[in-house]
Design a protein around this motif. Structure first.
Motif, PDB file in Angstrom:
ATOM      1  N   VAL A 226       0.257  -0.116  -8.493  1.00 11.48           N
ATOM      2  CA  VAL A 226      -0.070   1.159  -7.847  1.00 11.48           C
ATOM      3  C   VAL A 226      -1.015   0.957  -6.667  1.00 11.48           C
ATOM      4  N   LEU A 227      -1.860  -0.073  -6.728  1.00 13.20           N
ATOM      5  CA  LEU A 227      -2.703  -0.376  -5.568  1.00 13.20           C
ATOM      6  C   LEU A 227      -1.831  -0.830  -4.404  1.00 13.20           C
ATOM      7  N   ALA A 228      -0.813  -1.646  -4.713  1.00 10.31           N
ATOM      8  CA  ALA A 228       0.100  -2.102  -3.665  1.00 10.31           C
ATOM      9  C   ALA A 228       0.894  -0.938  -3.080  1.00 10.31           C
ATOM     10  N   ALA A 229       1.139   0.088  -3.898  1.00 11.77           N
ATOM     11  CA  ALA A 229       1.894   1.254  -3.430  1.00 11.77           C
ATOM     12  C   ALA A 229       1.045   2.205  -2.599  1.00 11.77           C
ATOM     13  N   GLY A 230      -0.267   1.993  -2.579  1.00 16.83           N
ATOM     14  CA  GLY A 230      -1.119   2.820  -1.734  1.00 16.83           C
ATOM     15  C   GLY A 230      -2.259   3.516  -2.435  1.00 16.83           C
ATOM     16  N   ALA A 231      -2.390   3.329  -3.747  1.00 14.70           N
ATOM     17  CA  ALA A 231      -3.508   3.941  -4.464  1.00 14.70           C
ATOM     18  C   ALA A 231      -4.784   3.145  -4.256  1.00 14.70           C
ATOM     19  N   SER A 232      -5.916   3.801  -4.447  1.00 18.81           N
ATOM     20  CA  SER A 232      -7.217   3.140  -4.357  1.00 18.81           C
ATOM     21  C   SER A 232      -7.770   2.775  -5.729  1.00 18.81           C
ATOM     22  N   ALA A 233      -7.258   3.440  -6.761  1.00 17.44           N
ATOM     23  CA  ALA A 233      -7.696   3.175  -8.133  1.00 17.44           C
ATOM     24  C   ALA A 233      -6.622   3.688  -9.072  1.00 17.44           C
ATOM     25  N   ALA A 234      -6.741   3.287 -10.344  1.00 18.30           N
ATOM     26  CA  ALA A 234      -5.798   3.725 -11.369  1.00 18.30           C
ATOM     27  C   ALA A 234      -6.549   4.450 -12.473  1.00 18.30           C
TER      28      ALA A 234
END
Length: 364
Positions: A226-234
């Protein structure tokens, strides 16, 4: 994500606020102490109950943490449909030797009072579920030094979050356990939703806000995705539900990996709003007939669910869980944060080692 917000927690790991007694101070403290961002869930609590939990948490850790609020819900339920459902549930109440709850005992969850407490006694982060707070509310939180995070399940909802002035959007995929944080409960779309990776990518292109990705995440490699997809955190909920610090009932924790519960499903059976739970007898028998009526159905079924738990019957409980529930690990919460961080680092190393593939030149 702004450096000021990122600095609150060294690891990009947020413990989801799980209402109903799961996200207790001990859990939030353990996560924050380990370098994540722990959360308390104010939903279904009184304002004083929320305040007492905040005091307790502050006695356990000096690290930053968050508190989650439910937005008041509009009156859209059909009273006749609620009455029909109550009649259907009469047998459940008799079986567990209890009474059905009052469906009309409140719909705003004490929102204004809780907000007033959080403005008088500021916490580092406040998040919102089931809608978007007003710009005035967000500005008031900013004035006391609180960051505001707001959930969204679609691109349009993410745009509304951005317009509110919030500091980040929590993009919740359909894989997530518990209630879908839709801003409006539309019966025509209550059983559908967008997967997390697709949602994060779409939201990333639609808004400039930092994204916290939520839904089915159980491993550090998924955080990396999800970080690679553009999120900053999970944000992870089910992953922390099984920890010893979690306030979940033991039957609920055991059910996550119990082979009797093979899948999850979005249902209105327990609350009248779409929420993902392990499929048990109650869900199978009542899910197809439950009306779109939140929080009326929640109030109606609450005594039955509590009685089922007291009786040790998981088949009558709301076993909230995300799609990754079978990957749950019974680790202490702080250790789980450390394991997730190590898995995230390993995933990053693995991706770096595969960089040769991106040129089309094959492995090196």
């Amino acid at each position: 994500m702004s450096s000021a917000l990122t600095d609150l927690f060294p690891y990009p790991i947020v413990q989801a606020p799980m209402a109903g007694g799961v996200s207790v101070p001990q859990l939030a403290a353990a996560v924050s102490e380990a370098g994540g961002l722990g959360f308390l869930a104010a939903g279904y609590k009184t304002a004083d109950g929320m305040y007492q939990e905040i005091k307790h948490l502050r006695g356990l850790t000096s690290r930053p943490f968050g508190v989650n609020l439910f937005l008041p819900q509009p009156e859209t339920a059909d009273p006749a449909a609620v009455d029909v459902y109550a009649h259907q549930l009469a047998g459940e109440a008799a079986w567990y030797e209890t009474e059905l709850g009052d469906p009309d005992c409140g719909r705003d969850d004490g929102y204004d009072t809780k907000l007033a407490v959080l403005l008088d006694n500021p916490v580092p982060v406040v998040s919102f579920h089931f809608g978007v707070p007003s710009r005035e509310v967000v500005d008031s939180l900013h004035r006391v030094g609180t960051f505001a995070l707001v959930g969204a399940t679609t691109v349009d909802e993410a745009r509304a979050v951005e317009q509110s002035g919030a500091d980040a959007v929590i993009a919740q995929g359909v894989e997530a356990g518990g209630h879908q944080g839709t801003h409006r409960d539309n019966p025509e779309t209550g059983g559908s939703g967008t997967g997390l990776l697709a949602l994060v990518a779409q939201v990333r292109e639609a808004v400039s806000l930092p994204i916290v990705a939520a839904g089915g995440i159980m491993r550090g490699s998924q955080i990396a995705a999800v970080l690679a997809a553009g999120a900053s955190a999970a944000q992870l909920g089910t992953a922390f539900l099984a920890t010893p610090e979690s306030g979940a009932h033991d039957l609920h924790k055991q059910a996550l990996t119990n082979p009797l519960f093979v899948r999850t499903e979005l249902t209105r059976a327990f609350s009248g709003r779409p929420a993902r739970a392990l499929v048990n007898r109650f869900l199978r028998e009542h899910g197809p007939y439950a009306p779109a009526a939140y929080p009326e159905v929640h109030h109606l079924t609450s005594p039955v669910r509590k009685a089922a738990a007291t009786a040790g019957d998981a088949q009558g409980m709301a076993l909230w869980a995300g799609q990754g529930h079978r990957m749950a690990r019974e680790l202490p919460a702080g250790q789980l944060v450390e394991v997730l961080a190590a898995e995230l680092a390993a995933a990053g190393t693995a991706l770096s080692g595969m960089s040769g593939y991106s040129t089309g030149g094959g492995a090196r």
